[in-house]
Design an enzyme around this catalytic site. Sequence first.
Site, mmCIF file in Angstrom:
data_model
loop_
_atom_site.group_PDB
_atom_site.id
_atom_site.type_symbol
_atom_site.label_atom_id
_atom_site.label_comp_id
_atom_site.label_asym_id
_atom_site.label_seq_id
_atom_site.Cartn_x
_atom_site.Cartn_y
_atom_site.Cartn_z
ATOM 1 N N GLY A 1 13.301 -9.192 -13.904
ATOM 2 C CA GLY A 1 12.722 -8.291 -12.922
ATOM 3 C C GLY A 1 12.322 -9.019 -11.651
ATOM 4 N N HIS A 2 12.629 -8.431 -10.504
ATOM 5 C CA HIS A 2 12.189 -8.999 -9.238
ATOM 6 C C HIS A 2 11.818 -7.877 -8.286
ATOM 7 C CE1 HIS A 2 16.630 -8.963 -9.537
ATOM 8 N NE2 HIS A 2 16.627 -8.490 -8.321
ATOM 9 N N ASP B 1 9.066 -15.709 -12.324
ATOM 10 C CA ASP B 1 8.049 -14.970 -11.561
ATOM 11 C C ASP B 1 7.491 -15.769 -10.389
ATOM 12 O OD1 ASP B 1 8.165 -12.829 -13.525
ATOM 13 O OD2 ASP B 1 6.964 -14.121 -14.818
ATOM 14 N N GLN C 1 14.791 -16.135 -13.758
ATOM 15 C CA GLN C 1 13.848 -16.928 -14.542
ATOM 16 C C GLN C 1 13.526 -18.259 -13.842
ATOM 17 O OE1 GLN C 1 16.788 -15.844 -16.689
ATOM 18 N NE2 GLN C 1 15.750 -13.923 -16.983
ATOM 19 N N LYS D 1 11.179 -15.429 -6.286
ATOM 20 C CA LYS D 1 12.517 -15.747 -5.780
ATOM 21 C C LYS D 1 13.117 -14.589 -4.987
ATOM 22 C CE LYS D 1 13.798 -16.618 -9.995
ATOM 23 N NZ LYS D 1 12.459 -16.568 -10.621
#
Length: 463
Positions: A39-40, A12, A229, A15
């Site tokens: 998730g991004h 988080d 991650q 990135k």
Amino acid sequence: MTVTIVGAQLGDEGKGGVVDIYGEAADVVVRYQGGDNAGHTVVHDGETYKLSLVPSGAVRGNVGVLGNGCVVNPATLFDEIDELRERGLEPDVRVAERAHVILPYHRVIDGVEEDEKADLAAGTTKRGIGPTYEDKAGRRGVRVGDLLDPGVLRERLEYVVPQKRALATEVFGIDLEGEVRDAFDIEVLFETYREFGERLAAEGMTVDCGTFLQERIDDGEAVMLEGAQGTSLDIDHGVYPYVTSSHPTAGGATVGTGLGPTVIGEGEVIGIVKAYLSRVGTGPLPTELGGVEGQTPDYDAETGADDDAEELATYIRDEGGEYGTVTGRPRRVGWLDLPMLRHAARTSGFTAIVVNHVDTLAGLDEVKVGHSYTMRTRDGEERTLTTVPPTTEQWARCEANLRTFDGWPEADWAAVAEDGWDALPEAARAYLEYVAGELDVPIYAVGVGPGREETVVREDPFA
């Protein structure tokens, strides 16, 4: 040329936004590990895209590749591609034939195992990531290339599904009814995943990842490698067992793509840092403020922690949007942890860093940093550490030694981004210069908001 993007903390860190910032110069963006638990969020042309599997660069029009180090849920992949198409984009996504496939039984088993592990729970998203990597290591996995050959697919399923059915019923006592029954039904799985294979083939999506990427590099194209991650969730270099099942560190970029370490070493390795610390899941966190029930060890929601710390944690969580992209779970938050960053810089060999969420801390009277740890040994002695100790049990016995910095005011962050480094508040620059000095690397960019235009860009790694 390659540029590798590595999370320096616990995920988080932003990135995806960094990939978006620098992605314009990249021809190919490749995910080298993880699955649809990663998730991004990418903001592009005023639109917000929340992705969990498709590489961030696909929003910008790059060729996106899921490398052999990834685990792929075809249903998620096609759902995200279809949604992007509905929003007017035409993502060009390729998938490594050596990548492993997440099947429905992986998700069922993941949910049960997470409950069974109790205190050792790593805070998984229950999307089957860990069980798929377990099958990969156990040499009983199904790979993307297998979906292209019905005969091989059936052979793989006939070998592994009876084992999974026995594990589910005899070990975990799962009642195989309804959708759960289908997750362990060879015929249902065969037909579903054969159809996925047909679509992959029809759209020309599968590649021999290492060869595909090396040919692009040999042709002079720029390749960006995107990790999921963060370093402290790496299965070897993280806070085991509160980790993911793969390698977010730069070493994972070579094994997860098929490119050699000398190829990646010739390029840039950029560590992405959040200006404070956050994570979802349990395990020690020496700089934590307040706590989150069910995640912070020994945390009692009724008694809580120091009221000021709880209030500050809530403020940072709300200002920074610290809730999981995939799960919506509140993240634990804390001050920046320099021992963690030193560990990440050494492990991946950072050539530069990007620091995000500087705006989130604006308005505080003071900002603190965990500069080092004091670790109490089992013999009662105290040791000062400047990096993360090798075992999680030792890390849990660490107390952060904090340094205090002057806070900085709110600002017109879009104007700051446009005007550049010198427009940042003086106290914020002092804070950032301290971090860069401790890691002995330059700062390539500073994130002061969620949008691409809200970033102070100092260097272009592809230039």
